[in-house]
Each structure stands twice: as C-alpha cells, then as structure tokens.
Write an enzyme that holds these catalytic residues in place. Structure first.
Site, mmCIF file in Angstrom:
data_model
loop_
_atom_site.group_PDB
_atom_site.id
_atom_site.type_symbol
_atom_site.label_atom_id
_atom_site.label_comp_id
_atom_site.label_asym_id
_atom_site.label_seq_id
_atom_site.Cartn_x
_atom_site.Cartn_y
_atom_site.Cartn_z
ATOM 1 N N ASP A 225 0.827 -1.206 0.000
ATOM 2 C CA ASP A 225 0.000 0.000 0.000
ATOM 3 C C ASP A 225 0.867 1.263 0.000
ATOM 4 O O ASP A 225 1.899 1.313 0.683
ATOM 5 C CB ASP A 225 -0.873 -0.008 1.265
ATOM 6 C CG ASP A 225 -1.853 1.146 1.298
ATOM 7 O OD1 ASP A 225 -2.812 1.111 0.515
ATOM 8 O OD2 ASP A 225 -1.647 2.082 2.107
ATOM 9 N N GLU A 284 1.694 -0.413 -4.938
ATOM 10 C CA GLU A 284 0.733 0.631 -5.284
ATOM 11 C C GLU A 284 1.525 1.931 -5.407
ATOM 12 O O GLU A 284 1.873 2.562 -4.414
ATOM 13 C CB GLU A 284 -0.335 0.775 -4.192
ATOM 14 C CG GLU A 284 -1.457 1.694 -4.634
ATOM 15 C CD GLU A 284 -2.062 2.566 -3.539
ATOM 16 O OE1 GLU A 284 -3.095 3.200 -3.799
ATOM 17 O OE2 GLU A 284 -1.493 2.635 -2.429
HETATM 18 C C1 NOJ Z 1 -4.174 3.312 -0.605
HETATM 19 C C2 NOJ Z 1 -5.377 2.433 -0.453
HETATM 20 O O1 NOJ Z 1 -5.685 1.826 -1.684
HETATM 21 C C3 NOJ Z 1 -6.475 3.300 0.080
HETATM 22 O O2 NOJ Z 1 -7.707 2.642 0.077
HETATM 23 C C4 NOJ Z 1 -6.094 3.758 1.458
HETATM 24 O O3 NOJ Z 1 -7.078 4.636 1.961
HETATM 25 C C5 NOJ Z 1 -4.759 4.493 1.437
HETATM 26 N N1 NOJ Z 1 -3.770 3.792 0.687
HETATM 27 C C6 NOJ Z 1 -4.234 4.679 2.837
HETATM 28 O O4 NOJ Z 1 -3.821 3.449 3.342
#
Ligand code: NOJ
Length: 572
Positions: A225, A284
C-alpha cells in the site's frame, strides 16, 4: 472443504513449473474487497466465511489469484488500512484459523492468494503507537513514528505545512501523559493512521518479519500500500507544492524507499522454492513519470506495479495506445487495471462525457451525468481489450458484473474518511465499495444470509436486481458471461501466453493488435494468431479477413464492428 473446480483442475498451467515460478506475469487477479464481497455471519459486513463460501464462484470465473484488501485487526477508521496488528485477522472478518483454511482451500482450487501490507502507517491503536504516547518526547518508542514539537510561541502550530491526502493538516497534536498539550505526529492520511519512521531499525525488522509470517502461512504475494510514501526527509521541510515526486520531494518517491523493497524482495525470493512456487510483490505506486516508476520494478526489487495510467486513461484510442506502449516499455511484466476500491467504477467513468479519471478530481467527474448503457457497452469493449494485452490483469470485484459507481449514497451513510475530512466537498470512495449483489430481487441480494440481523454496511441500489450473479449467470448477454468466456479463452489460447503484442494498421479511433504463438511444441499446430480490435470511433469499421470470431463484446454482423465494441479474431 470444497473440491477443486473443473476449471482449475483442467488448467495445464497450474501444474507446470514455469507457471508456478512466475504465475504473476500473466495471471488474472481478482481484487476481493472483503467488507463488500459476501457476509457469512449476517452482520452486514463481508467476511472470510463469505469469501470461502464463494471460492467455487471465483474458480468458475477463471481467475488465477485473489488479492485481499486488508483483513487485519483494525479500528476501521479507513476501512482496514489502519492496522493495529499485522499478524492477525479482525474479528469482524474471522480468525487466523479462517485465513489458514481460506488459503488452503483457494490453493486446492488452483487460486493463489495476495494480501495487502500497509508499511507507510499503522493505526493509532497499534501497540507501538500506544507505547510511543506513553513514553513521551525523546523516547525510543516515539522514534518509530514522526513526533515533533509544534511551531509557534507555545508549539500550537503544526511542525510544517504538509497536508493530509484525505484533507486537512497532516499533523495532529497529542496530549502528554501529564495532561499538557504536547508534540505533534505525522499522518499523511487520517489522524488515526500515524506514519511510521522508516529510518527506524525496529520498523524495518518488524515488517520483514510480517512478510515472513504470511509467506510461511502460504500467502503467494503482497500488495504494498502507498508504496512510494514510506520515506521522509528527516528535516521535515515545508513543501512548496511545485517539487515533483522524487529525491527533492520531502515524502513522495524518495530514493531511500528502494532499499526497503530490495530487502523485501530478498525475503520473497527466499520462499520461491517450495510447492507454492514464486512469491510476488506488487506496489501501489501512483507516479506520473514512468522512468521513476520503472525504478520500483528494477532488478532485485518489486515484481510489478499497478498500472494506474491505464485506469485513469480516457476512452480514447490514441491515449490508450500511448499508455499501452509506455507500459510495455517499463521493463517489467505489465499489469492492466480498469478499476479498484479507490477509483470510480469503470461503467460510470466511461458513461460520462469526460471519460478520464483522477483521484484528486473526483468531485469534478461526479458533476457529469452518466449514460449507463453507453458506459456498459464501453466497459465490455474495454474488458476484451484489457484481457487481450500481454501481462497480468486485475479485476476489481463487481467489475465482472458491470456494477456502476453508486453516487447517490445518503450523506449520513457515507463511511469514507475523505467525505468527512473534506467536509463533504469530495464524496469519497464508498460508491465503488457497495456490497455485491449475489441473488434475489431485493437488497441484500444474497450478500448476507437469509434472516440477517443487519443491513449491508452500505445500501445497494434496487436496480442491481438485474446485475446479481444469479441473474447474470442466466443471461447469455451479461457482463458476467462475457468475463467468464474471456477468461476461459485467455487461459486456454496459446496466442495469449507469454507472447508479445504486434500493432496492426488501423483507422483513426481503432486499436488493433495481434498476439501470435509460434507453436513449435510437438502436440501443437504450426502457430496461431489472435487479433484484438477495439473500435473506439464513432462509426462502424469493417473486419479484416479472419478464420473465426473467438469472442465479441457486442453484436458483430456482416463483417462489421460497431462503435464501442471489441472483438477477438482468429487470423489465418
Ligand atoms: C491506498 C489504499 O488503496 C487506500 O484505500 C487507502 O485509503 C490508502 N492507501 C491509505 O492506506
């Protein structure tokens, strides 16, 4: 225990060692947003029991792997992205034993498991954060996070001007143990999500241990993430707003982040030799500069990154071609992503007059009316375009049903912290997270068991009665039937193996490319070519000579491909 489905059992790849080593290069990966997938116990929230019960559905859909959004203990300030224990399961979802059983059952179906790990921040209920609050300024416990005195005469101002990605300041002031106003801590997201200090050896060691914990339980991959945000300039300077992500930015895409993922890669590689095959890491990473993005998938680092330029791209042939070419030039196996739990659903995006997307401009996009029939037609065409591209494809739950973004959730039911932190200026992401419709003619559409005591955690539109899994299974023209057929062909067709893409000449507004398998394996014929043609123009286009139509996203009659339609042709 469910028996392996025919689809997995008959998949030649699941038993081949080449596939096992690098399954992530070409897998179809289903994003399972556990809160909204299926509710096994009737509390209105999806859980692991619900996911287990529907593994046969996923096996029959033809996917190779599932990515689970965070399933850990969490106060759910950000739907589980605020983790208080990285080595367990939230009771609302089940138990660690349920996770073990789920992993084993998925493997029996030939399905791999990817889980979400959140390294940038924890929950403010994480024991380390509680210890940091108790230990006070200057302590070793506080050095695992970013605590700083405030500015101003009495420390009443935040330490710098950084803004939270969810709105408002990125700093929150704590009250010290003696009751006095104290230091501030950094949170790039909600105040309940304090950022870790990745300069801390404790933090680095603990996350490597978390990876080992889950890989040892049979998990096959980790989705990382907010992967570009972990490292901060320790001087915590103000941002001017004009520095691009990269070494000059105080918290976005700093060079130090790569050391972390190199060490994670070594951990993943140390598991590659067991019966589950290769373990993978996917980041991500939202970065506009593809050369900066490429660094994350450089040698000895992540296996892949999500293709957000593809998700954000408008429904426009020239723009898509540019994104496809730049993806193929990244130097790593491609991923193709049409939607996820943070973005507006694809049917709604493509049904607007501006078909692009940008997380930071959601209110602007929500200002357009949505033509659902047009959006659905385009989403069907996009599905065939996407699944014909070389690489891995990510399918966000509900995409296979053609669900749309629910933009009219009553304000009082909205749960996304973005809604509250922007004081309603940004509707947030709830509209893409509405619980799935499985069966029946009214909510909860089989999401919760009969007689459930609670409603689904977000309300489902009544129109989804036509988009349930049961309704779509019975309808040969449904999105679900299209996804099933496409995934079956993608899996069984040699031309869709690890073969390159070759662009073919095409009219303006049309994308055409071949995938060619040279054959050469004893029991195969001389070689096969599949051509994908996607017509994004306003008029019909003629089809080239072909040996057969493998699949089309809409009616193809008289050798003509209508607008907003894609087709897979067997050539030669
Ligand atoms: C990216 C995630 O995909 C999202 O849903 C989340 O709110 C943020 N990171 C914070 O962790």
């Amino acid at each position: 225990m469910h028996t392996p489905s025919a689809s997995a059992a008959s998949d030649p790849r699941s038993s081949s060692s080449a596939w096992l080593t690098s399954w992530w290069k070409s897998a179809a990966i289903y994003q399972l947003y556990v809160r909204s997938f299926a509710d096994g116990d009737g509390d209105g929230i999806g859980d692991l029991a619900g996911a287990r019960a529907h593994l046969p559905y996923l096996a029959a859909l033809g996917i190779d792997a599932i990515w689970f959004n965070p399933w850990y203990p969490s106060p759910m300030a950000d739907a589980g992205y605020d983790i208080s224990d990285y080595r367990s399961i939230d009771p609302v979802f089940g138990t660690l034993a349920d996770a073990d059983a789920l992993i084993a059952e998925a493997h029996a179906h030939g399905i791999k498991i990817i889980i979400d790990v959140v390294p940038n921040h924890s929950s403010d209920r994480h024991p380390w954060f509680a210890a940091a609050l108790a230990a006070g300024p200057g302590s070793a416990e506080r050095s695992r996070f970013w605590f700083r005195p405030g500015r101003g005469v009495a420390g009443e101002l935040p330490p710098n001007n950084w803004q939270s990605i969810f709105g408002g300041s990125a700093w929150t002031r704590v009250t010290e143990a003696d009751g006095s106003p104290g230091e501030w801590y950094l949170h790039l997201f909600a105040p309940e999500q304090p950022d870790f200090n990745w300069g801390s050896t404790d933090v680095r060691r603990d996350f490597e241990d978390v990876l080992r914990f889950w890989f040892s339980r049979g998990v096959d991959g980790i989705r990382i993430d907010s992967a570009a945000l972990n490292c901060k300039d320790p001087g915590l300077p103000d941002v001017s707003g004009s520095e691009p992500p990269g070494p000059a930015h105080p918290f976005m895409d700093r060079d130090e982040v790569h050391e972390i993922y190199q060490s994670w890669r070594a951990v993943a590689d140390s598991y590659g030799g067991d019966e589950h095959g290769g373990r993978m890491l996917i980041g991500e990473v939202w970065l506009p500069d593809s050369s900066r993005l490429a660094r994350y998938v450089g040698p000895g680092e992540l296996h892949s990154v999500f293709n957000f330029p593809y998700l954000n791209c408008p429904w426009d042939a020239a723009s898509l071609r540019q994104v496809i070419d730049s993806t193929m030039g990244l130097g790593a196996p491609a991923t193709w992503v049409l939607s996820n739990h943070d973005a507006d659903r694809v049917v709604s995006r493509y049904g607007r007059s501006d078909t692009a997307f940008d997380l930071d401009r959601r209110p602007y996009f929500h200002g357009f009316p949505v033509d659902l029939a047009l959006g659905t037609r385009r989403a069907r065409a996009a599905a065939l375009l996407t699944m014909a591209l070389p690489g891995a494809v990510y399918i966000y739950q509900g995409e296979e049903l053609g669900l749309w973004e629910v933009q009219d959730i009553p304000d009082e039911l909205r749960q996304d912290p973005i809604w509250a932190r922007t004081l309603g200026a940004d509707p947030g992401r709830d509209g893409s997270r509405v619980p799935l419709p499985w069966s029946g003619t009214e909510p909860p559409f089989g999401f919760s068991p009969a007689g459930a005591e609670s409603d689904p955690w977000l309300p489902q539109p009544k129109e989804w009665r036509d988009l349930t899994v049961a309704a779509e299974s019975a309808n040969p023209d449904s999105m679900l039937r299209l996804y099933r057929a496409a995934l079956r062909i993608r899996r069984s067709e040699p031309a869709f193996g690890e073969t390159p893409l070759t662009w073919q000449p095409s009219a303006d507004g049309v994308l055409a490319f071949d995938r060619h398998d040279a054959g050469g394996v004893e029991d195969r014929e001389a070689g096969v070519t599949v051509r994908c043609i996607a017509n994004l123009s306003a008029g019909p286009v003629g089809l080239p000579p072909h040996a057969g139509v493998l699949l089309a996203s809409g009616p193809v009659h008289g050798g003509v491909l209508p607008p907003d339609t894609s087709v897979w042709l067997r050539i030669g």
